[in-house]
Design a protein around this motif. Structure first.
Motif, mmCIF file in Angstrom:
data_model
loop_
_atom_site.group_PDB
_atom_site.id
_atom_site.type_symbol
_atom_site.label_atom_id
_atom_site.label_comp_id
_atom_site.label_asym_id
_atom_site.label_seq_id
_atom_site.Cartn_x
_atom_site.Cartn_y
_atom_site.Cartn_z
ATOM 1 N N PHE A 93 -5.091 -1.850 7.399
ATOM 2 C CA PHE A 93 -5.950 -2.398 6.606
ATOM 3 C C PHE A 93 -6.911 -3.475 7.668
ATOM 4 O O PHE A 93 -8.048 -3.768 7.028
ATOM 5 N N ALA A 136 0.781 -1.367 0.124
ATOM 6 C CA ALA A 136 -0.172 0.102 -0.012
ATOM 7 C C ALA A 136 0.907 1.318 -0.015
ATOM 8 O O ALA A 136 0.547 2.279 -0.616
ATOM 9 N N LYS A 137 1.858 1.358 0.685
ATOM 10 C CA LYS A 137 2.801 2.660 0.880
ATOM 11 C C LYS A 137 3.546 2.800 -0.624
ATOM 12 O O LYS A 137 3.173 4.105 -1.032
ATOM 13 N N TYR A 173 -5.874 -4.493 -1.655
ATOM 14 C CA TYR A 173 -6.612 -4.331 -0.437
ATOM 15 C C TYR A 173 -8.239 -4.543 -0.418
ATOM 16 O O TYR A 173 -8.558 -4.349 0.673
ATOM 17 N N ARG A 216 -9.077 1.436 8.200
ATOM 18 C CA ARG A 216 -9.475 0.941 6.827
ATOM 19 C C ARG A 216 -10.446 1.878 6.119
ATOM 20 O O ARG A 216 -10.342 2.173 4.802
ATOM 21 N N VAL A 249 1.682 -0.684 8.031
ATOM 22 C CA VAL A 249 0.693 -0.364 7.025
ATOM 23 C C VAL A 249 -0.267 -1.604 6.605
ATOM 24 O O VAL A 249 -1.429 -1.417 6.755
ATOM 25 N N ASP A 250 0.252 -2.964 6.674
ATOM 26 C CA ASP A 250 -0.690 -3.839 6.624
ATOM 27 C C ASP A 250 -1.689 -3.780 7.683
ATOM 28 O O ASP A 250 -2.953 -4.353 7.523
#
Lengths: 126, 126, 126, 126
Positions: free
Chosen positions: B62, A32-33, A89, B68, B58-59
């Motif tokens: 979510f 995501a980053k 995601y 999220r 970051v993961d």
């Protein structure tokens, strides 16, 4: 070119982006980053076309087919990474857009927002 | 909320964005330059969530429903302005995306691109 | 090359940037909005070097003289437009920086901020 | 407030930023990639002030002391992270700026660049 157009759904486009990236084994880089970095750097390439240009010059760009193509391609690049982030995601872009429009219906009531370029949090200063 | 989802086409979404903006008489502010500014500033709000955070952090974002939602909302904001720019200047986002994927099929051949995080113009240095 | 170094003051640098731009009669294009666009697009070129690269790959870039030069040049580009904006609108960058450090001394107290990557407005959630 | 001003050298400012960050043990988060993200997200907050605003509205912002302070603070934020990146990776911002001005003296010759808003790589199309 496959015959696709604006009638295409977001899920079909996501599927195409997924196939493209997975065939290249890019899942390992597409966290995501880094995808958010990709979105902003592509947005910057779009904006760069308009740097130091007047509104009139910008409008003329869209009438020049070559320039118009270049700008459209930058837009596609932003869209590509946005779709990829959504796909990786599991974010439903269409629903999120509708949700946001509904939220903004309240923030930007017709009464206050019509013909007004203020951000909703600036209304309080009126 | 209207029942919409990933099956929604881009033209339907564009139509919704158009109606929202025209009801507020925002055509006068929504020139290409300012819409490109809007796209990049919203991309920045998306990226800001990940600033100084590790890939693991970051993961985890979510997996946190509140976080999220915040991230998904920033993605919707980028999408909203991208659709608005496409709608105002009559750019077919789906076709442009497909065109770009086809161009990148050549730039990023499976042979060279698989498992590789280089940009196509870096291949020449190999 | 004129012998200048880190001992150079900001006002001397501003003066150089001013002379460069005025000799080209660029005052007419260098309004605050376009200069802010220039700052962000140059920031993006800096960031683009690190896109999809791991922390280790990024650190190695700074050991490669050619790559190091490219990155330093992007930093100079950001600095150039920041100085130009400050010069045109009479903003004292040094004083503003000191003021901000003092503000952040309070926001990021040693007790809360040490070894912590949170933004000050996230502390309240602790 | 310590009495500092535009006469301050870049090395003094870098030293202040270094002390501030090291006291908070932030070296661990301040890698080049995250600092470049910080630079662009702060640049975006600067640009956001001018979004959907006309040139006239932007000029008026600088006459309003509160607004002027807000804008100057965003500029300080960009500068802070640029100095931090330069300090951490030992980049001499003043020399780099001078080097870039000298490069641009050639790219943007007085003859071609005077009163012209084109980028140097657009001259070839003239």
């Amino acid at each position: 070119m496959i015959n696709m157009d604006e009638k295409t759904s977001i899920s079909e486009l996501k599927e195409k982006v997924k196939k493209f990236c997975e065939a290249r084994d890019w899942d390992q880089f597409h966290n995501a980053k880094d995808l958010a970095i990709a979105i902003i750097t592509e947005s910057s390439e779009l904006l760069e076309h308009f740097r130091f240009k007047s509104e009139k010059e910008v409008d003329e760009m869209f009438k020049n087919p070559k320039k118009r193509d270049e700008i459209s391609e930058e837009m596609a690049d932003v869209f590509y990474f946005l779709l990829r982030l959504a796909q990786k995601y599991d974010v439903d872009l269409a629903s999120e857009l509708i949700k946001k429009l509904e939220k903004n219906e309240k923030r930007y009531s017709l009464e206050k927002a019509r013909g007004n370029n203020k951000k909703y949090d600036e209304y309080k200063n009126d």
